[in-house]
Each structure stands twice: as C-alpha cells, then as structure tokens.
Enzyme design. Structure first.
Site, PDB file in Angstrom:
ATOM      1  N   GLU A  15      27.154  31.255  23.232  1.00  0.00           N
ATOM      2  CA  GLU A  15      26.667  32.619  23.424  1.00  0.00           C
ATOM      3  C   GLU A  15      25.679  33.035  22.342  1.00  0.00           C
ATOM      4  O   GLU A  15      25.218  34.172  22.335  1.00  0.00           O
ATOM      5  CB  GLU A  15      27.852  33.587  23.455  1.00  0.00           C
ATOM      6  CG  GLU A  15      28.796  33.465  22.272  1.00  0.00           C
ATOM      7  CD  GLU A  15      30.103  34.232  22.465  1.00  0.00           C
ATOM      8  OE1 GLU A  15      30.122  35.178  23.264  1.00  0.00           O
ATOM      9  OE2 GLU A  15      31.088  33.867  21.820  1.00  0.00           O
ATOM     10  N   ARG A  75      40.351  31.862  25.654  1.00  0.00           N
ATOM     11  CA  ARG A  75      39.494  32.171  24.515  1.00  0.00           C
ATOM     12  C   ARG A  75      40.305  32.859  23.431  1.00  0.00           C
ATOM     13  O   ARG A  75      41.006  33.842  23.705  1.00  0.00           O
ATOM     14  CB  ARG A  75      38.338  33.076  24.960  1.00  0.00           C
ATOM     15  CG  ARG A  75      37.302  33.323  23.868  1.00  0.00           C
ATOM     16  CD  ARG A  75      36.181  34.197  24.370  1.00  0.00           C
ATOM     17  NE  ARG A  75      36.597  35.581  24.546  1.00  0.00           N
ATOM     18  CZ  ARG A  75      35.821  36.536  25.062  1.00  0.00           C
ATOM     19  NH1 ARG A  75      34.609  36.236  25.487  1.00  0.00           N
ATOM     20  NH2 ARG A  75      36.256  37.763  25.168  1.00  0.00           N
ATOM     21  N   HIS A 104      67.159  48.642  45.618  1.00  0.00           N
ATOM     22  CA  HIS A 104      67.103  48.953  47.045  1.00  0.00           C
ATOM     23  C   HIS A 104      65.746  49.534  47.441  1.00  0.00           C
ATOM     24  O   HIS A 104      65.142  49.126  48.444  1.00  0.00           O
ATOM     25  CB  HIS A 104      68.219  49.939  47.424  1.00  0.00           C
ATOM     26  CG  HIS A 104      68.113  50.418  48.832  1.00  0.00           C
ATOM     27  ND1 HIS A 104      67.465  51.587  49.175  1.00  0.00           N
ATOM     28  CD2 HIS A 104      68.542  49.864  49.990  1.00  0.00           C
ATOM     29  CE1 HIS A 104      67.511  51.735  50.491  1.00  0.00           C
ATOM     30  NE2 HIS A 104      68.161  50.713  51.003  1.00  0.00           N
ATOM     31  N   GLY A 108      28.499  32.033  27.534  1.00  0.00           N
ATOM     32  CA  GLY A 108      28.796  33.460  27.536  1.00  0.00           C
ATOM     33  C   GLY A 108      27.496  34.211  27.717  1.00  0.00           C
ATOM     34  O   GLY A 108      26.815  34.536  26.735  1.00  0.00           O
ATOM     35  N   SER A 109      27.117  34.461  28.961  1.00  0.00           N
ATOM     36  CA  SER A 109      25.788  35.011  29.240  1.00  0.00           C
ATOM     37  C   SER A 109      25.620  36.437  28.734  1.00  0.00           C
ATOM     38  O   SER A 109      24.488  36.877  28.500  1.00  0.00           O
ATOM     39  CB  SER A 109      25.496  34.945  30.741  1.00  0.00           C
ATOM     40  OG  SER A 109      26.481  35.647  31.475  1.00  0.00           O
ATOM     41  N   CYS A 138      31.023  31.405  32.010  1.00  0.00           N
ATOM     42  CA  CYS A 138      32.081  32.384  32.255  1.00  0.00           C
ATOM     43  C   CYS A 138      31.588  33.807  32.050  1.00  0.00           C
ATOM     44  O   CYS A 138      32.368  34.751  32.091  1.00  0.00           O
ATOM     45  CB  CYS A 138      33.287  32.115  31.349  1.00  0.00           C
ATOM     46  SG  CYS A 138      32.917  32.273  29.590  1.00  0.00           S
TER      47      CYS A 138
END
Length: 830
Positions: A693, A591, A433, A714-715, A764
């Site tokens: 990466e 990943r 409720h 993957g910077s 990403c």
C-alpha cells in the site's frame, strides 16, 4: 385393541415406530440402541404408547365432544381460541383413567424404581406427538414436560396432563394453520429417569448455526439447574461454539464463548406439592461458565456423532437439535432429547437475501440492542404485553403487524406471535422459546434486551433490525431499507479466484454461503473496536495509572476471564477463529492491527498511551508499532491470539498480513518480533503476506518478496500516497480514484514483479468492490486473486466473467490467426 401394547421399554423402540410412540420417544430409543456403544449416555425409561392415548379417548367417548369444542373456535380471535382450548383440556383432566392403562404404567414405574434402586424414583414425564418428525413443520415443544414427578399417583396425573397438552392453544392453532387433522395425530408419553441437573447444569445444542444454517459448527447453550429456564427464556445462557472440522482430539476448537446472565436456576421443590421451584443463583456463579471446556468438547463430539448417525439413517444431511444435562451427583453428561432441526435443513433454494439500511442517521435513532434471531428487518407499533391473560381480559387485542414487546414468551403466546411484525423480549437467548418460534415463523426477533419493556412506549413506532450480524438493533421510528435477492445459481463461473473482505465475525457464517475462495482481508481492528473495546496497553498497565474509573470499567469487562491479557487474547482469537472456521480450509488472510493513533486514542484507556500527531494517516501505525518498545508488549497479545487460533484450534488456514510496512529493515524487525512471541514464517506452514500500500513496497517489490509469501494490494492507501492526498479530506476527495493511471501503473508493476519472484499477489482494497471496470483491469493484468466486500460480489463476478470471456475470445482469435499464417506458409513452401 390389545391391552398389551400400552407400555414398552424405551430401549425397544426406534425411528420406525414414530406412529406408535411419537418422534421424541422414537429418537430416544434409537439412540439407546445404536449410540450407547459410542459412550453416549441416555437415561432409561419406558414409553406409554399412542394406543394408550387412543384407548383413553375411546373408552371415555371424548372424541365427539372435543370435535364440537374445536368447531366452535373462531381462529381469528385469540380469546375464542383460549376459551375453546381450556374447555378441551379441562375435559381431559377431569376424565377417569382406565384401569387397564394405569396398572401397566404403575407396574413399569415400580420396575424403573427398582432398576435405579430408588423407591418412587424421580422421573421426567415428556409428551411425544406422532407429528414431531414431519419434515415440513416443527411440532417440538408444543406439548408439555413435567419434571421431578414422584410416586404412582403423581405419575398418572402427569400422564393425563400430557394427554391434555395435545390441545394447548398453540397446538390447536398450529395444526389448524398447517392443515393437520387434530385426530390424525397421536400422543405418546415418555417416563424417563431424571438427570439431577438441578445440582449441576443443562441446556441445548444444535449441530449447525441456528441463524445462518452454517453446517460446520456445534452451538451449545447452557445454564445452571434444570433446562426449562433456557427454553422459557428466563435466563440468558452461556454460549459456546465448536468447530467440527478440527474436533478430532488433537485440537480444542472452541471458537467462541459468551458468558450469559444466569441469575436464576430451576431446582427440585422442597414440598411434595411443588415439584420444581426457581431460586436465585449465588453471585459467584454469575461470573463463571456453567460447564468447563472439557465438557463442551465432549458434548460437541456427541452432537456430531448423533448428527452423523441420523444423516446416514435418513440418507441426507440431518442437523440435530439436542437437549443435554449433567447429573450433579455422578458428574456424568447425558443426552435427554434429540430431534431433527426443521428450519435450515428444509431450505432447498440457492437464494441470498440482503437487507441494506439506507438511513445515514440510523445511529442517532438507536434505542437498544439484543440478540438477533433471523436476518430480516421489520417496523411496527409497539404493543407491550406483560401477561397474556390480563391483556385479553381487558379487551386489548393484539393487532396484525404490531411489534410484540414482552418480558419473555412461552408456548401459549404462539397465536399472538404469528401476528407480530417483530418480537422483542427482555430475557432469553438464541435457543429460548421466543427465538425458536420466531425463527420457524420467519419473524425477526430480538431477545435478551434487558429492560426493553421499560425503554419502549405503548404505540411507539420502532424498527427491529436483525440484518446487521449477531446483534439485533431497535431503532426509533421507521428506518428505510432496501431488500435485494440474488440467485447464486445465476452467477457465471470465473477463473479468477474471488475472495471476500470480512470485518464482522458475526457475519462470517452468513457470508460463507457466497461463492468464494477464502478471505482476502480480515481486519483485527473491527474485532478490537467492537469486541474488546479497550486499548491493549490499558489492559496491561491500568493498575499503574491511578485511574480508578478506568480500572473499574476494565474489571467489569474482563468478567469471566482470569486476567486482562487473557481477555484480549481470548476475545481476539474468538473473532479471528469464527472467520477462519467459516471459510475453512480456504485461506483467511488476517491483517495485524492497523489503527491510527487518533483511532487508538478513542479506545478505553487510549488517552494514556497515544500521542497527538499532525497527520496520523502517515504516522505511528502498522508495522512501525509492532517492534517499538512503547507498543511491542501489546503486539505480543495479537501474536498470542493468532498462535492460539492456529495451534490450539487447528485453524491452520490463517495467514497473517503486515500492514503499512515502509522498509525492508522494518519488515525484518517485525518478523523477528513475531518470532519472539511464537509466530515464525514457515513453521507449521505459517505464511506471511505484506500489504502492498506504499510506493516503496512496489518499487522494492523484488526485495520485499524475499521475506514474504504474498502481496495483497491495499488500493486505498496506495491511491492516497501515490497521488499525495489525504483520503479523509473532503477538500481533495474529487481527486481520489483508484483508477488513476499512476495508481494502475504501480499495480501493474507490482503484479509483474510478484510473478517474477514467484510469490502470490492479490488485492483487498476497496477499488474492485466499487468499480467493476477496475476489477476487469486487474484480471487483464493476470492478478492471482481479487477480494471484494460481500455486498459487491454479484456485480464483480459478472464484470470479471465478461472480461475473461473477452480475453478468451482474443486468445482464440490469436490462435486462429496464427494457425492461418502457419497453413499459408505450408502452402507456399515446397
């Protein structure tokens, strides 16, 4: 007025009869007529029409007196409202029932008993107001329901009480708030054969996610016994979420299961004067789900059929709120109520509101957690209320803007609830409720907190946050936050596919409403850290470690699961599948886990399995773990979870990504290990991406491309390893910049190599989320997709639109210049 229209069989009414039989009864009759053929079971019964209610009032001349009592109420005073409401209800309950109506009711009741071959059969007596189906307000639940009513005398009393319930405090207050005439509304009553869920289970189901409004799931709550315990908030129910799009018989798309605390249940009473009673459930029942997967799927299919029927009937999407019950004698599933959902179905704007907490010390101020209702944040002083009657009798008025803290609420609390800045309860789930009313009122609520009435103090200043996913957080003091509102209609169209980085499964349904082409990065680490919380090898081997405390903690965590391995696989699969379902059918790139050894160490039991490394950032992480003898068994659990999501749930949009893979040989070893555990690139359309990466990924991009379907840049790590710095070190943080020319040169090289190899390439990493000019650089390099954090999508889209326009203008100018040269050449060449 004809006395022949006081009762009618349930199967003879439909949606067109709302004014005559009320929304609830009209819906039940409609389903019996049109959905029974699909195998959907609805208990039989009969309707006491609005004509009977009006005849009751007119015959006893109650209208003028009721109007006088309502006119005397001060609606700014809860005490005045309670006194006025009580006088009206007592007036109705003490009024004689006209024989013309009672004779018809008793006749129909005996016929129903004969049909079920049970003398004085057990029935549910449910109120049904004519306003319940109005599109701008939800009147559901404002009138009463009486369960296990037996015998003509008890039935007549229950019907009279239903008539009185049209004038409960909350119903009077609600109609006054919305401007409804108290006498324009009518009340009908349904007398329906009871489903013996006191011997089994019951609950509620919604054909959408109740918090985000996400359309493609069915959310089911269930508990043992009669269903009133869930609505009252007396139990924290089991919760199941089913994905609609793959609910076609080929798959079992239960994308989440949460075990509730079902410590009590409502059953039939033993005494004739006690229709129902509450008892404690056996300990063994606490640790089991109240319904099995087969029932979950059957119920979900029925809910989808009900939604489909009503949507076609109304000519627009009509999500449904359904009550269900299982008969413990026959083991049959029944639908006992169905009504349109009235919150998200009425939302017509395209506004997105985001709340960002600005307090870096918030974690230190956390007092408690519960289930979040809504997505807002509010602060106020705590008012603890154990009993509505005692507080009012003692003169403790609830003040506008206070935070209501209580064990649980019931409909009588609604006049108080609408004054609250936030509502916090010990008990309840997403469909109790307190949750339903708070959602409707737009008040943030946190339910099922356990012992919050003991943890908080009267007058204490707290902040209730429902803006951080499925969990609600209660902080000490007033927490600073920023509220930002965006209009999705104002976002310009872009050609570059924008994907999202999504960590929390609990936020996935909410983020799905943003413009996107899927998920560019879903991190397993978030799910493992927040939902599993145990090192996978500790789950598999804790019994060999002689660590009694660890084994005890693991035993507690895996309650409801058959084994430690099942716990990990199921939990991870639920997290991944919620994200995959939210963005279906677009790609969701998941990943594999990429914890560093120091991060794994912090998981429960991690100290037994993790080495101490000088620099974990470039140590035993990512791909190097998956095929190693020391970790391979744990990686197998991850593969099993992905396999379950794709092959059992039908979420074939899941793509897997391998992080921190140093060499070609390592990539091959990982894929061979995946194959051992049932995941093979190309089989059933499985795509494998590589997280680009490391500089080696780019320098050897052509070779890596032969074994994968795409690169995702993957910077973060690429910047670290290109510039030779530790991104966790504050001493060299001023040098860390994804826009460094060396990093950008490597990214340009990768995009070119990927295009030549005919594999996809996206990004990403955090760069495009933080720096719009970096996103513009990526567009200029012709990247295939850009994945950003949800909170940066607006600024990123605008930046991308700007650079795409500039590129388009350059192309136009180039074409115009080329055309001019061509025309000039034509004029000088004879």
């Amino acid at each position: 007025m004809s006395i022949n229209n006081f009762t009618v069989p349930l199967e003879q009414v439909g949606i067109e009869d709302i004014d005559w039989v009320g929304g609830k009864n009209a819906s039940l009759g409609e389903m019996i007529q049109h959905l029974s053929a699909l195998g959907i079971n609805i208990p039989g019964g009969f309707v006491i029409t609005v004509s009977a209610y009006k005849f009751f009032l007119e015959t006893n001349d109650l209208g003028p007196t009721i109007k006088t009592f309502i006119g005397e109420i001060d609606f700014d005073s809860v005490e005045s409202l309670r006194k006025g409401g009580k006088k009206i209800r007592q007036l109705i309950r003490n009024t004689r029932f006209p024989k013309e109506i009672s004779d018809q009711i008793i006749e129909k009741y005996f016929a129903l008993s004969d049909f079920y071959k049970i003398p004085d059969t057990d029935v549910a007596v449910r109120s049904s107001a004519t306003a319940e189906d109005l599109p701008d307000a939800s009147f559901a639940g404002q009138q009463e329901t009486y369960l296990n009513v037996r015998g003509p005398g008890a039935l007549i009393d229950a019907v009279r009480n239903c008539f009185a319930s049209l004038f409960t405090d909350r119903a009077i207050s609600y109609r006054e708030s919305f401007g409804y005439d108290h006498f324009q509304l009518g009340l009908s009553v349904c007398v329906q054969k009871m489903v013996r869920s006191d011997l089994a289970s019951s609950g509620v189901a919604f054909s959408l996610d109740t918090e985000s409004g996400f359309k493609d799931v069915v959310v089911i709550n269930g508990s043992y016994g009669l269903g009133e315990m869930i609505v009252q908030g007396s139990v924290s129910p089991d919760e199941f979420i089913v994905f609609k799009s793959t609910l076609n018989g080929a798959y079992t798309p239960i994308i989440e299961k949460k075990l509730g605390n079902k410590d009590v249940m409502m059953v039939y009473g033993d005494d004739p004067d006690e229709r129902v009673r509450t008892i404690s459930t056996e300990k063994a029942m606490h640790d089991k789900f109240c319904i099995d997967d087969e029932t979950v799927l059957q119920l979900a299919k029925w809910v989808v059929e009900i939604e489909k029927y009503y949507s076609n009937k109304k000519g627009h999407w009509c999500p449904m709120d359904v009550e269900w019950a299982i008969d413990g004698k026959t083991q049959q599933l029944f639908i006992v109520q169905a009504r349109p959902e009235t919150i998200h179905s009425q939302k017509k704007d395209n506004l997105v509101t985001e709340y960002h907490i600005n307090d870096p010390e918030k974690d230190k101020k956390l007092l408690a957690k519960g289930i979040a209702v809504g997505d807002k944040i509010a602060s106020g002083k705590v008012t603890i209320m154990y009993s509505l009657d005692i507080r009012i009798a003692e003169g403790h008025a609830f003040k506008q803007g206070d935070v209501l803290v209580t064990d649980m609420t019931d409909p009588d609390w609604e006049p108080i609830m609408k004054m609250a800045a936030a509502i916090i309860t010990n008990k309840g789930g997403r469909t109790c409720h307190a949750a339903i009313v708070a959602r409707e009122m737009g008040v943030p609520a946190i339910v099922g907190c356990g012992n919050i009435t003991d943890l908080l103090a009267e007058g204490q200043l707290v902040t209730a946050s429902c803006a951080e996913g499925g969990e609600g957080y209660i902080y000490n003091g007033e927490i600073n936050f920023t509220k930002i509102q965006f209009n999705l209609d104002e976002l310009p169209p872009v050609a570059t596919p924008i994907m999202l980085n999504v960590g929390s499964p609990n936020m996935a349904f909410q983020f799905a409403s943003l413009p996107n082409k899927g998920v560019g990065l879903a991190r397993e680490e978030f799910i493992i850290n927040n939902y599993i919380q145990v090192h996978p090898l500790a789950l598999l081997r804790h019994k060999t470690l002689n660590d009694e405390q660890l084994s005890a903690e693991i035993k507690k965590k895996i309650t409801g699961f058959n084994s430690e391995a099942e716990y990990f696989i199921e939990k991870l699969s639920y997290g991944v599948s919620k994200i995959a379902a939210a963005f279906y059918p677009n790609k969701v790139i998941v990943r594999f886990s990429d914890f560093k050894s120091n991060e794994y160490f912090n998981l429960l039991g991690g100290k037994h399995f993790e080495p101490t490394e000088e620099n974990p950032m470039i140590g035993w992480r990512g791909a190097s773990r998956y095929y190693s003898p020391e970790y391979k068994e744990a990686f197998g659990l991850e593969c099993s979870a992905i396999k379950k999501v794709r092959q059992q749930m039908g979420l074939m949009n899941v793509v897997v990504m391998i992080p921190f893979c140093r060499t070609i040989e390592e990539l091959v070893q990982v894929q061979e290990t995946m194959k051992e555990f049932g995941l093979e690139r190309g089989v059933d359309g499985l795509e494998v991406y590589l997280m680009a990466e490391l500089p080696s990924n780019i320098l050897m991009a052509a070779e890596f491309a032969q074994y994968i379907d795409g690169f995702s840049i993957g910077s973060n790590d690429l910047t670290q390893l290109t510039l030779g710095l530790d991104r966790d070190s504050s001493l060299v943080s001023h040098l860390y910049d994804e826009r460094n020319p060396a990093v950008k040169k490597l990214i340009s090289m990768l995009i070119k190599a990927a295009k030549e190899a005919n594999v996809k390439v996206g990004i990403c990493g955090q760069g495009p989320s933080d720096f719009p000019d970096f996103a513009q650089f990526l567009v200029e390099q012709n990247i295939d997709s850009i994945s950003v954090t949800p909170d940066s999508i607006f600024k990123t889209v605008k930046a991308i639109y700007q650079v795409e326009q500039q590129i388009s203008e350059k192309i136009k100018l180039g074409d115009a210049k080329q055309a001019a040269i061509s025309n000039h050449q034509k004029t000088i060449i004879p």
